[in-house]
Design an enzyme around this catalytic site. Sequence first.
Site, PDB file in Angstrom:
ATOM      1  CG  LEU A 161      -1.894  -1.097   1.411  1.00 11.85           C
ATOM      2  CD1 LEU A 161      -2.534  -1.014   2.802  1.00 11.85           C
ATOM      3  CD2 LEU A 161      -2.948  -1.016   0.323  1.00 11.85           C
TER       4      LEU A 161
ATOM      5  CB  CYS B  63       6.644   0.312  10.115  1.00 11.79           C
ATOM      6  SG  CYS B  63       6.575   2.047   9.811  1.00 11.79           S
TER       7      CYS B  63
ATOM      8  CD  GLU C  69       5.159   0.749  15.067  1.00  9.09           C
ATOM      9  OE1 GLU C  69       5.886   1.088  15.995  1.00  9.09           O
ATOM     10  OE2 GLU C  69       4.926   1.468  14.075  1.00  9.09           O
TER      11      GLU C  69
ATOM     12  CG  ASP D 123       1.528  -3.046   2.931  1.00  7.65           C
ATOM     13  OD1 ASP D 123       2.453  -2.244   2.704  1.00  7.65           O
ATOM     14  OD2 ASP D 123       0.489  -3.088   2.251  1.00  7.65           O
TER      15      ASP D 123
ATOM     16  NE  ARG E  13      -0.204  -3.787   6.894  1.00  7.16           N
ATOM     17  CZ  ARG E  13       0.691  -3.193   7.673  1.00  7.16           C
ATOM     18  NH1 ARG E  13       0.684  -1.880   7.792  1.00  7.16           N
ATOM     19  NH2 ARG E  13       1.590  -3.896   8.334  1.00  7.16           N
TER      20      ARG E  13
ATOM     21  NE  ARG F 224      -4.326   2.350   6.302  1.00  9.00           N
ATOM     22  CZ  ARG F 224      -3.135   1.844   5.986  1.00  9.00           C
ATOM     23  NH1 ARG F 224      -2.483   1.119   6.868  1.00  9.00           N
ATOM     24  NH2 ARG F 224      -2.629   2.031   4.794  1.00  9.00           N
TER      25      ARG F 224
ATOM     26  CG  HIS G 254       0.342   4.523  11.028  1.00 10.14           C
ATOM     27  ND1 HIS G 254       1.066   3.684  10.212  1.00 10.14           N
ATOM     28  CD2 HIS G 254      -0.874   3.923  11.175  1.00 10.14           C
ATOM     29  CE1 HIS G 254       0.328   2.628   9.882  1.00 10.14           C
ATOM     30  NE2 HIS G 254      -0.855   2.747  10.456  1.00 10.14           N
TER      31      HIS G 254
HETATM   32  C1  CIR Z   1       0.610   0.642   4.941  1.00  5.84           C
HETATM   33  O1  CIR Z   1       0.116   1.526   4.244  1.00  5.84           O
HETATM   34  O2  CIR Z   1      -0.036   0.049   5.796  1.00  5.84           O
HETATM   35  C2  CIR Z   1       2.066   0.268   4.703  1.00  5.84           C
HETATM   36  N1  CIR Z   1       2.377   0.460   3.340  1.00  5.84           N
HETATM   37  C3  CIR Z   1       2.975   1.081   5.583  1.00  5.84           C
HETATM   38  C4  CIR Z   1       2.805   0.816   7.031  1.00  5.84           C
HETATM   39  C5  CIR Z   1       3.725   1.620   7.875  1.00  5.84           C
HETATM   40  N2  CIR Z   1       3.583   1.270   9.244  1.00  5.84           N
HETATM   41  C6  CIR Z   1       3.762   2.108  10.258  1.00  5.84           C
HETATM   42  O3  CIR Z   1       3.967   3.313  10.058  1.00  5.84           O
HETATM   43  N3  CIR Z   1       3.639   1.641  11.489  1.00  5.84           N
END
Ligand code: CIR
Length: 260
Positions: free
Chosen positions: A24, A255, A71, A66, A91, A137, A168
């Site tokens: 994503l 993450c 995290e 992903d 996810r 999210r 986030h």
């Molecule tokens: C997402 O959009 O969920 C992933 N591409 C990136 C997640 C990053 N995670 C985070 O900042 N804890």
Amino acid sequence: MTNPTYEFTRAITRRPASSITDGLRAEDIGTPDLDRMLAAHADYVSALKSTGAEVIELPPLEAFPDAVFVEDTALCLPKGAVLMRPGAPSRLGEVAEMAPTLRQCYDEVREIKGPGFIEGGDILVTGGEILVGRSARTDAAGVAELAEIVADWGHSLREVFTPEGVLHFKTDCSLMDAETILSTKRLDASGCFEGYRVLHVPEGEEAAANAIRYNNLVLMAADFPRTAEMLDREGFEVVQISNTECAKLDGGMSCLSLRF
Ligand code: CIR
């Protein structure tokens, strides 16, 4: 453990899969290169291990592009872990993949059952409280369910906001020590860090705000020299890790691991 906010004995990571090309992203700034991401990921794991911690390295999951961003699947606290309920539909299945490992590590694993959503990237555990940023999210019901789940473990939770257009809460901030937060000015302007000592990332280096304090080290994304200098001046031992490939998927230092 002298301070559960940044003194850790273990971490969980997951190697990136070749499907990361389908991960994503809010904006297309290029396709991540697996070999480069693997090299940076290996540096990240080595830095964690250099502190003396045990790192549980999970295998790639092709079905979940992903999944390297572990995290978001859980919150690890001293008394137990909480399985999250990601707001990104693609996810959701990552949580069941993480659960068995957490059950091996913890006597107690609780879970967000829904209907709300919450991702680990929106949760900052400080010395005295848990801050949770509402975001695209993480919704109010997810925050409320987490507050209830962790209350008897002695945690108080405060709901805050993630700036518009930021993935986030922790995209824009990190815990440096029990009282010190590294933050972008835009996030700090919301007033959510009142009572903390706040270090601002310099103008133009906002992407450096997602760092992690892990035992004696601060792991931060490379190529943000003014932030690195500032942290060095403040007495932190900084390790810079290439984040060019994860950044293409809106990912950063925090993450890539669960820390406990
Ligand atoms: C997402 O959009 O969920 C992933 N591409 C990136 C997640 C990053 N995670 C985070 O900042 N804890």
